[in-house]
Design an enzyme around this catalytic site. Structure first.
Site, short mmCIF file in Angstrom:
data_model
loop_
_atom_site.label_atom_id
_atom_site.label_comp_id
_atom_site.label_asym_id
_atom_site.label_seq_id
_atom_site.Cartn_x
_atom_site.Cartn_y
_atom_site.Cartn_z
N ILE A 23 0.83 -1.21 0.00
CA ILE A 23 0.00 0.00 0.00
C ILE A 23 0.86 1.26 0.00
CG2 ILE A 23 -1.60 1.30 1.47
CD1 ILE A 23 -2.84 -1.50 2.19
N ASP A 42 11.71 2.69 5.13
CA ASP A 42 11.34 1.28 5.29
C ASP A 42 12.49 0.52 5.95
OD1 ASP A 42 8.89 -0.33 3.55
OD2 ASP A 42 10.44 -1.58 4.49
N ASP A 68 13.61 2.25 10.67
CA ASP A 68 12.65 1.45 11.41
C ASP A 68 11.78 2.42 12.21
OD1 ASP A 68 11.36 -0.16 13.35
OD2 ASP A 68 12.96 -1.64 13.23
N VAL A 69 10.46 2.35 12.04
CA VAL A 69 9.59 3.32 12.73
C VAL A 69 9.60 3.15 14.24
CG1 VAL A 69 8.06 3.72 10.75
CG2 VAL A 69 7.47 1.95 12.44
N TYR A 178 -3.40 -6.49 16.61
CA TYR A 178 -3.60 -5.72 15.38
C TYR A 178 -4.89 -4.91 15.46
CZ TYR A 178 -3.67 -4.87 10.28
OH TYR A 178 -3.69 -4.30 9.03
N LYS A 182 -4.99 -0.85 15.53
CA LYS A 182 -5.65 -0.10 14.45
C LYS A 182 -6.78 0.77 15.01
CE LYS A 182 -3.22 -1.41 10.91
NZ LYS A 182 -2.36 -0.47 10.19
N1 LIG Z 1 -2.92 -5.49 2.87
C1 LIG Z 1 -4.08 -5.34 3.47
O1 LIG Z 1 -5.05 -6.02 3.17
C2 LIG Z 1 -4.24 -4.29 4.53
C3 LIG Z 1 -5.52 -4.07 5.03
C4 LIG Z 1 -5.69 -3.08 6.00
C5 LIG Z 1 -4.62 -2.34 6.45
N2 LIG Z 1 -3.38 -2.59 5.95
C6 LIG Z 1 -2.29 -1.77 6.47
O2 LIG Z 1 -1.58 -1.21 5.39
C7 LIG Z 1 -0.26 -0.88 5.84
C8 LIG Z 1 0.73 -1.36 4.81
O3 LIG Z 1 0.69 -2.78 4.76
P1 LIG Z 1 0.80 -3.61 3.41
O4 LIG Z 1 -0.37 -4.50 3.34
O5 LIG Z 1 1.13 -2.72 2.29
O6 LIG Z 1 2.04 -4.56 3.79
P2 LIG Z 1 3.47 -4.80 3.13
O7 LIG Z 1 4.13 -5.79 4.01
O8 LIG Z 1 3.35 -5.11 1.68
O9 LIG Z 1 4.17 -3.38 3.29
C9 LIG Z 1 4.50 -2.88 4.56
C10 LIG Z 1 5.87 -2.24 4.51
O10 LIG Z 1 6.16 -1.74 5.82
C11 LIG Z 1 7.50 -2.07 6.10
N3 LIG Z 1 7.70 -2.12 7.55
C12 LIG Z 1 7.34 -3.09 8.42
N4 LIG Z 1 7.75 -2.80 9.65
C13 LIG Z 1 8.39 -1.62 9.57
C14 LIG Z 1 9.06 -0.82 10.52
N5 LIG Z 1 9.17 -1.20 11.79
N6 LIG Z 1 9.61 0.35 10.10
C15 LIG Z 1 9.53 0.71 8.79
N7 LIG Z 1 8.93 -0.02 7.86
C16 LIG Z 1 8.36 -1.17 8.24
C17 LIG Z 1 7.73 -3.40 5.45
O11 LIG Z 1 9.12 -3.66 5.25
C18 LIG Z 1 6.97 -3.24 4.14
O12 LIG Z 1 7.80 -2.72 3.13
C19 LIG Z 1 -0.10 -1.52 7.21
O13 LIG Z 1 -0.28 -0.54 8.21
C20 LIG Z 1 -1.25 -2.52 7.25
O14 LIG Z 1 -1.67 -2.79 8.56
C21 LIG Z 1 -3.16 -3.54 5.01
#
Ligand SMILES: NC(=O)c1ccc[n+]([C@@H]2O[C@H](COP(=O)([O-])OP(=O)(O)OC[C@H]3O[C@@H](n4cnc5c(N)ncnc54)[C@H](O)[C@@H]3O)[C@@H](O)[C@H]2O)c1
Length: 276
Positions: A23, A42, A68-69, A178, A182
């Protein structure tokens, strides 16, 4: 201002946490293609390098920083560096998040959703709980705080938090922390939106439903899971990061000037319940 310029983000400076994948990467693609300058933060160095190189080859102005956040000092420094590089900070996406399943059931969809011993509450470890909260809630707090420090003196800015449909609707295949993180992020979003409104800073949230990304070990890349989930979604398909392009541009551009404190769900109608 002309209506045709409402979505214009040319020259904007933006920072996206978790921007190397899924995302966050989708947000970056949308903003960069529309002429914004984007910094991705990231923890995944390989993806960061590959994606910034790819977007660079497409002619976009995209930088990557290994951050890292959970390291709030490094996060502050990276946001400060981006602000200095751009001479402005228009948009910050607090997006990084993890889903370290399993939850208390073992499948995303289907009639077979067996209970899982390892995902049960009595077996939920402190380490797992704290790690999720550290990234998905504390990381959001620290990112938004870093953004506010630069936006408030400029009396301008857009902050977008990625929450989830799970902030209001429990998904039992993901762990309990989670849901809590959220929901906390959503209420934090409303709180800071109220605080920052007088400074012309909007704070909103995007709440995705099921989007195909690399989260949780990439389970959503499995076509069998996608098909089963698509059957439960009223639009009968799963989502992709490109489904968020328009909303990302809307929330950082003039088009959403008077909208703050809102959590916008992008889920193909999933949260409404089952249709057919
Ligand atoms: N994919 C879904 O269906 C979905 C649904 C609802 C919410 N979300 C939310 O969307 C957001 C993005 O998730 P996504 O699905 O794109 O996942 P993803 O794993 O594809 O991308 C997440 C990115 O965050 C990075 N990351 C993880 N921990 C980190 C840290 N401590 N510091 C910096 N970077 C870090 C990862 O390396 C990765 O590149 C998240 O907050 C997730 O909870 C995703």
């Amino acid at each position: 201002m002309k209506i045709s310029d409402l979505f214009d983000v040319k020259g904007y400076g933006a920072v996206i946490t978790g921007g190397a994948s899924g995302i966050g990467l989708g947000y970056a693609e949308a903003l960069a293609a529309a002429g914004a300058r984007v910094t991705l933060l990231d923890v995944d160095g390989d993806r960061l390098e590959a994606e910034t190189a790819r977007l660079g080859r497409e002619g976009f102005d995209v930088q990557g920083r290994l951050v890292d956040v959970t390291n709030h000092g490094a996060l502050d420094a990276a946001v400060a560096e981006a602000t200095e590089r751009y001479g402005r900070l228009d948009a910050v996406f607090a997006n990084a998040g993890i889903d370290p399943g399993p939850g208390f059931v073992g499948a995303w969809a289907g009639s077979e959703r067996p209970r899982l011993v390892e995902g049960a509450l009595e077996n939920y470890t402190d380490e797992r709980w704290n790690r999720v909260v550290e990234i998905n809630l504390n990381g959001i707090f620290a990112t938004v705080r870093a953004a506010a420090r630069h936006m408030k003196p400029r009396k301008s800015g857009r902050i977008v938090i990625t929450t989830s449909l799970a902030s209001t609707r429990v998904e039992p295949a993901i762990g309990a922390a989670y849901m809590a993180a959220k929901a906390g992020a959503a209420q934090f979003m409303r709180t800071v939106a109220l605080e920052l409104a007088a400074f012309n800073i909007t704070v909103n949230a995007v709440a995705p439903g099921y989007i195909v990304t690399n989260i949780g070990g990439g389970h959503s890349q499995d076509p069998v899971e996608q098909e089963a989930v698509a059957r439960m979604i009223p639009m009968h398909r799963v989502g992709f990061p490109s489904d968020l392009y328009g909303l990302a541009l809307f929330l950082v551009s003039r088009a959403s000037d008077y909208i703050t404190g809102q959590e916008i769900v992008v889920d193909g109608g999933w949260g409404l319940g089952a249709a057919d």
